[in-house]
Design an enzyme around this catalytic site. Structure first.
Site, short mmCIF file in Angstrom:
data_model
loop_
_atom_site.label_atom_id
_atom_site.label_comp_id
_atom_site.label_asym_id
_atom_site.label_seq_id
_atom_site.Cartn_x
_atom_site.Cartn_y
_atom_site.Cartn_z
N GLY A 191 53.53 14.21 77.59
CA GLY A 191 52.53 14.86 78.41
C GLY A 191 51.68 15.89 77.71
O GLY A 191 50.83 16.53 78.33
N LYS A 234 64.22 1.31 79.45
CA LYS A 234 63.79 2.28 78.45
C LYS A 234 64.80 3.42 78.47
O LYS A 234 64.95 4.11 79.47
CB LYS A 234 62.39 2.81 78.78
CG LYS A 234 61.94 3.95 77.86
CD LYS A 234 60.65 4.57 78.35
CE LYS A 234 60.37 5.87 77.62
NZ LYS A 234 59.17 6.56 78.15
#
EC number: 2.8.1.10
Length: 255
Positions: free
Chosen positions: A157, A96
């Site tokens: 987040g 990723k």
């Protein structure tokens, strides 16, 4: 099923492995999620030091596909070095790509992400770039040959869910590779919405790891993603301004 490069997965949930209260809860959450792809930050894990405890010691790595990420990279060159380190461990051939361009928002740097993706593809990696919800950037990444694209729902987040569902839909509509929603998912409803929009999968970490009960939340996310996908495949009714009776009026007697 979710197809990424040469690999096929039953689960459409990808789970991050950071921020859990402890390794035991982490392991339970992973099992409850049903995830088959686990992602981890290479910089936070010394994969060449067997004497240092980490989640790899607690799970059967043969059951999962490991997806290292290049978190911490600020340039394409840094991302490539981190990816090479992960590949050298022998655990991974997927990566990723994560190249952060802003420390406050943790939004990706589009120019460096494109460069890193191109460099890693040339080296034979299976590349999944983390990007913003920029429709044109997503198209450019696909033109390079990436194996999936991972647009963020909102900042990493933040738990804000999908801030711009229209852009996510545009990305999905023009996609030639799997679209995996990454970053900003806060709860099961967010994950379900991502799947209802037509996403191929969802990557989660903070929403599970920082929940009051990570194990229960992992199970909730699993069910939400399954429900969202079923809803997408079933086809929701269109939104209308006025009501439509669900019961027929024909044949009713008038008193």
């Amino acid at each position: 099923m979710l197809q990424i490069g040469p690999y096929t997965f039953q689960s459409r949930l990808l789970l991050g492995t950071g921020k859990y209260p402890n390794i035991d809860i982490q392991k339970e959450a992973v099992e409850a999620s049903g995830a088959e792809i686990l992602t981890f930050a290479v910089r936070r894990m010394n994969i060449f030091a067997p004497d240092q405890p980490n989640f790899l010691e607690k799970i059967d790595v043969t059951k999962y596909k490991l997806l290292p990420n290049t978190a911490g990279a600020k340039t394409a060159e840094e991302a490539v070095r981190i990816a090479r380190l992960a590949k050298a461990s022998g655990l991974c051939d997927m990566v990723k790509v994560e190249v952060i361009g802003c420390d406050q928002t943790l939004l990706p740097d589009p120019v460096e992400t494109l460069k890193a993706t191109e460099m890693l593809l040339e080296e034979g990696f299976i590349v999944l770039p983390y990007t913003s919800d920029d429709v044109v950037l997503a198209k450019r990444l696909q033109q390079l040959g990436c194996h999936a694209i991972m647009p963020g729902a909102s900042p990493i987040g933040s738990g804000q869910g999908i801030i711009n569902p229209l852009n996510i839909q545009f990305i999905i509509e023009q996609a030639t590779v799997p679209v995996i929603i990454d970053a900003g998912i806060g709860g099961p409803a967010d994950a379900a919405l991502a799947m209802e929009l037509g996403a191929d999968g969802v990557l989660l970490n903070t929403a599970v790891a920082s929940a009051k009960d990570p194990v229960k939340m992992a199970k909730a996310m699993k069910l939400a993603i399954e429900a969202g996908r079923l809803g997408y495949e079933a086809g929701r009714i269109p939104k209308k301004k006025y009501a439509t009776a669900s019961s027929p009026s024909e044949g009713m007697s008038i008193v």
